[in-house]
Design an enzyme around this catalytic site. Structure first.
Site, PDB file in Angstrom:
ATOM      1  CG  ASN A  97     -10.122  -0.392  -3.314  1.00 29.17           C
ATOM      2  OD1 ASN A  97     -10.252  -0.596  -2.107  1.00 29.17           O
ATOM      3  ND2 ASN A  97     -10.043  -1.357  -4.178  1.00 29.17           N
ATOM      4  N   GLY A 132      -6.051  -5.068   1.342  1.00 26.26           N
ATOM      5  CA  GLY A 132      -5.142  -3.962   1.061  1.00 26.26           C
ATOM      6  C   GLY A 132      -4.006  -4.438   0.194  1.00 26.26           C
ATOM      7  CB  THR A 162      -0.099  -3.798   3.922  1.00 29.00           C
ATOM      8  OG1 THR A 162       0.316  -2.635   3.218  1.00 29.00           O
ATOM      9  CG2 THR A 162      -0.518  -3.415   5.326  1.00 29.00           C
ATOM     10  CD  GLU A 166      -9.439  -9.533  -1.923  1.00 24.86           C
ATOM     11  OE1 GLU A 166      -8.501  -9.534  -2.673  1.00 24.86           O
ATOM     12  OE2 GLU A 166     -10.224  -9.071  -2.233  1.00 24.86           O
ATOM     13  CD  GLU A 203     -12.776 -10.772   2.293  1.00 23.58           C
ATOM     14  OE1 GLU A 203     -13.013 -10.180   1.227  1.00 23.58           O
ATOM     15  OE2 GLU A 203     -12.401 -10.186   3.320  1.00 23.58           O
TER      16      GLU A 203
HETATM   17  O1  TXE Z   1      -2.663   0.086   1.153  1.00 24.28           O
HETATM   18  P1  TXE Z   1      -2.419  -0.504   2.578  1.00 24.28           P
HETATM   19  P2  TXE Z   1      -2.034   1.393   0.503  1.00 24.28           P
HETATM   20  C1  TXE Z   1      -2.809  -1.989  -3.325  1.00 24.28           C
HETATM   21  C2  TXE Z   1      -2.574  -0.993  -4.440  1.00 24.28           C
HETATM   22  C3  TXE Z   1      -2.000   0.172  -3.728  1.00 24.28           C
HETATM   23  C4  TXE Z   1      -1.164  -0.532  -2.685  1.00 24.28           C
HETATM   24  C5  TXE Z   1      -0.827   0.278  -1.485  1.00 24.28           C
HETATM   25  O2  TXE Z   1      -1.611  -1.495  -5.335  1.00 24.28           O
HETATM   26  O3  TXE Z   1      -1.227   0.993  -4.553  1.00 24.28           O
HETATM   27  O4  TXE Z   1      -1.935  -1.616  -2.296  1.00 24.28           O
HETATM   28  O5  TXE Z   1      -1.988   0.916  -0.998  1.00 24.28           O
HETATM   29  C6  TXE Z   1      -3.903  -0.562   6.841  1.00 24.28           C
HETATM   30  N1  TXE Z   1      -0.878  -3.060  10.141  1.00 24.28           N
HETATM   31  N2  TXE Z   1      -4.173  -1.987  -2.822  1.00 24.28           N
HETATM   32  O6  TXE Z   1      -0.656   1.640   0.967  1.00 24.28           O
HETATM   33  O7  TXE Z   1      -1.331   0.219   3.279  1.00 24.28           O
HETATM   34  C7  TXE Z   1      -4.200   0.816   6.259  1.00 24.28           C
HETATM   35  O8  TXE Z   1      -4.304   1.761   7.289  1.00 24.28           O
HETATM   36  C8  TXE Z   1      -2.217  -3.053  10.028  1.00 24.28           C
HETATM   37  C9  TXE Z   1      -4.992  -3.115  -3.202  1.00 24.28           C
HETATM   38  O9  TXE Z   1      -2.997   2.481   0.674  1.00 24.28           O
HETATM   39  O10 TXE Z   1      -2.301  -1.963   2.413  1.00 24.28           O
HETATM   40  C10 TXE Z   1      -5.499   0.548   5.537  1.00 24.28           C
HETATM   41  O11 TXE Z   1      -6.580   0.551   6.461  1.00 24.28           O
HETATM   42  N3  TXE Z   1      -2.874  -2.348   9.105  1.00 24.28           N
HETATM   43  C11 TXE Z   1      -6.216  -3.200  -2.432  1.00 24.28           C
HETATM   44  C12 TXE Z   1      -5.294  -0.868   4.990  1.00 24.28           C
HETATM   45  O12 TXE Z   1      -4.249  -1.431   5.770  1.00 24.28           O
HETATM   46  C13 TXE Z   1      -2.153  -1.622   8.230  1.00 24.28           C
HETATM   47  C14 TXE Z   1      -6.875  -1.980  -1.975  1.00 24.28           C
HETATM   48  C15 TXE Z   1      -4.879  -0.937   3.522  1.00 24.28           C
HETATM   49  O13 TXE Z   1      -3.773  -0.111   3.316  1.00 24.28           O
HETATM   50  C16 TXE Z   1      -0.753  -1.594   8.294  1.00 24.28           C
HETATM   51  C17 TXE Z   1      -5.932  -0.934  -1.620  1.00 24.28           C
HETATM   52  C18 TXE Z   1      -0.113  -2.355   9.304  1.00 24.28           C
HETATM   53  N4  TXE Z   1       1.225  -2.391   9.448  1.00 24.28           N
HETATM   54  C19 TXE Z   1      -4.642  -0.964  -2.075  1.00 24.28           C
HETATM   55  N5  TXE Z   1      -0.293  -0.798   7.301  1.00 24.28           N
HETATM   56  C20 TXE Z   1      -7.169  -4.304  -2.718  1.00 24.28           C
HETATM   57  N6  TXE Z   1      -6.758  -5.549  -2.480  1.00 24.28           N
HETATM   58  O14 TXE Z   1      -8.298  -4.064  -3.116  1.00 24.28           O
HETATM   59  C21 TXE Z   1      -1.379  -0.335   6.632  1.00 24.28           C
HETATM   60  N7  TXE Z   1      -2.512  -0.813   7.208  1.00 24.28           N
END
Ligand code: TXE
Length: 483
Positions: free
Chosen positions: A151, A227, A231, A249, A463
């Protein structure tokens, strides 16, 4: 087509897998780059490079580490126009937003932690007439993993790697596979900034492949992750038995609490921004707008009137205020929530649909109208789950106690905004709301020295400022006799 590479041991290279992933422009739905589909072999190579670099980097004088970060920041400034365009193309965010927020903040993150490490100090405990002095030796942890989301791509990537490197760690960073370009650009300038090979490594690829291998690697001693909550929970489970340090976070379902005595115009204008900035894809965005009964109708009408005026446009157009959602699956997820809301009986006050393409170039892009919903109770899925798009709900409250109860009726606890001109009430409500961050009569104002993070399902750890430097160091208590 643009071809991205990993950075391992100072060398830009493809993945050991020889496989690639397409990288799609959200405004057009068309691939414009490909990225290495990294795997456990790439993680092993990055760990080996980081292992060789750590003895030297960990004893490099902090002034020199700070200098590398400052030089990197200057390189961001030098290449800012290219980074702004790349961030907008890769993420779908308006160029105006990348110019005003993302890229300047990425530069600031590097410069800020260069300064922070110069002022970071540890404690000593010396009682009067001490027979012994106790001091805390804060050592770099070793090899650390930094995993960032899509994002705010370069903004959040630099927010993690800067304190990790400043503290003397060697970093293996994994940017989101959805928005990898600006992290790759930054990785190309690591050598010019002065980082020795292996100190900073970047792996591109899928979360459950490259990310998972990084998290599982026994020599990676700490993981800083931003993320999704699911996850984050998966990473916590994976690392639990390995006793890694974790900073998580995660998501939010942030309330904006609007009291009748607020500065009405300011509250409306800022709530529009806090709801729809970056297409609502900021973990700090307001998504539940709680409005005091006596001004509910007026506030709703003013908010809806303003929301209706926001028309998603081509992110590359300088005048665009709202761009495209980041991907087709994410667009579908957001539209799915809106349909579910309607099935649950919500009234759609504005939006509610995919938006028309702003021009021919963007015909197959992922645009969604800013959407305002009303009529849903606090317990329903739409008021409980993170939507992470340009969708807000309105709820009515009759008292301060009810406002706080509604605000806390969530498994999340990241941020809240509170609108009132009564300072005591503002303070009281802020302290009664379960959130890591509370903004009173403002939103997204950040001082990088302050702790940043959430409570409940919004994460673990903080953080920002010295909190980040503490996370990226291991304290050792040392005791020495005075005589
Ligand atoms: O995020 P992911 P996604 C929220 C938002 C969104 C939802 C899913 O609601 O719809 O999360 O988004 C890495 N081991 N936020 O699926 O998967 C992935 O490659 C290690 C809130 O896109 O959590 C990426 O680099 N790493 C948020 C990162 O995790 C892993 C911002 C985030 O992706 C992994 C984004 C694993 N098993 C989404 N699986 C915020 N807090 O600002 C994925 N990744």
């Amino acid at each position: 087509m643009l071809e991205l590479e990993n950075l391992i041991g100072g060398e830009l290279r493809a993945s050991e897998s020889k496989a690639w992933l397409d990288n799609v422009e959200p405004a057009t739905g068309k691939p414009f780059a490909r990225i290495p589909r990294s795997n456990a072999a790439d993680v092993a190579a990055a760990v080996a490079a980081a292992r060789s670099a750590f003895p030297g980097w960990s004893v490099t004088p902090f002034e020199q580490r700070a200098e590398c970060l400052r030089k990197w920041g200057a390189l961001i400034a030098q290449h800012s126009e290219a980074l702004i365009l790349a961030e907008s193309q890769d993420n779908g965010k308006p160029v105006s937003l990348a110019r005003a927020v993302d890229i300047p903040r990425a530069q600031k993150n590097l410069e800020f932690f260069a300064g922070a490490i110069e002022h970071f100090a540890s404690d000593a405990h010396i009682p009067a007439g001490a027979t012994h002095i106790h001091y805390t030796h804060r050592k770099p942890i070793g090899i650390v993993g930094c995993i960032s989301p899509w994002n705010l791509p370069l903004y959040l990537f630099t927010w993690k790697i800067a304190p990790a490197l400043a503290a003397g760690n060697c970093v293996i960073a994994k940017p989101s596979e959805v928005t990898p370009v600006t992290a790759w650009m930054l990785s190309k300038w690591a050598e010019e900034a002065g980082f020795p090979p292996g100190v900073f490594n970047v792996l591109h690829g899928l979360g459950h492949e490259a990310g998972q291998a990084l998290v599982e690697h026994p020599e990676v001693k700490a993981i800083s992750f931003t993320g999704g909550t699911q996850t984050g929970a998966h990473i916590a489970r994976t690392t639990a038995g390995m006793f890694k340090k974790l900073s998580l976070e995660l998501g939010g379902k942030n309330p904006a609490v609007i009291f009748a005595d607020c500065d009405f115009e300011k509250a409306v204008a800022t709530t529009i921004r806090s709801s729809f900035a970056n297409q609502g894809q900021i973990c700090l965005c307001s998504s539940r707008i709680l409005i005091e009964d006596s001004i509910y109708d007026d506030f709703r009408d003013a908010l809806v009137a303003k929301a209706r005026r926001i028309v998603p446009g081509d992110p590359a157009d300088q005048a665009t205020k709202m761009g495209a959602l980041v991907s087709a699956p994410h667009r579908d997820k957001v539209l799915g929530f809106i349909r579910e809301a309607q099935e649950l009986g919500a009234t759609v006050l504005c939006g509610g649909e995919a938006a028309l393409a702003p021009n021919e170039r963007c015909e197959t892009g992922y645009f969604v109208q800013p959407t305002v919903l009303e009529g849903l109770g606090p317990k329903c899925s739409i008021n409980q789950q993170e939507i992470f798009g340009p969708v807000i709900t309105l709820q009515r409250f009759h008292s301060e106690a009810e406002a706080v109860e509604l605000a806390n009726d969530s498994t999340y606890g990241l941020a809240a905004t509170i609108w009132t001109q009564d300072a005591q009430k503002a303070h009281r409500v802020a302290s009664n709301i379960e959130s890591g961050i509370a903004w009173i009569n403002c939103w997204l104002v950040r001082d990088l020295r302050t702790p940043f993070g959430g409570v409940k399902s919004s994460g673990v750890g903080r953080e920002g400022g010295f909190e980040a430097l503490r996370f990226f160091t291991e304290p050792q208590s040392v005791c020495i006799p005075t005589a």
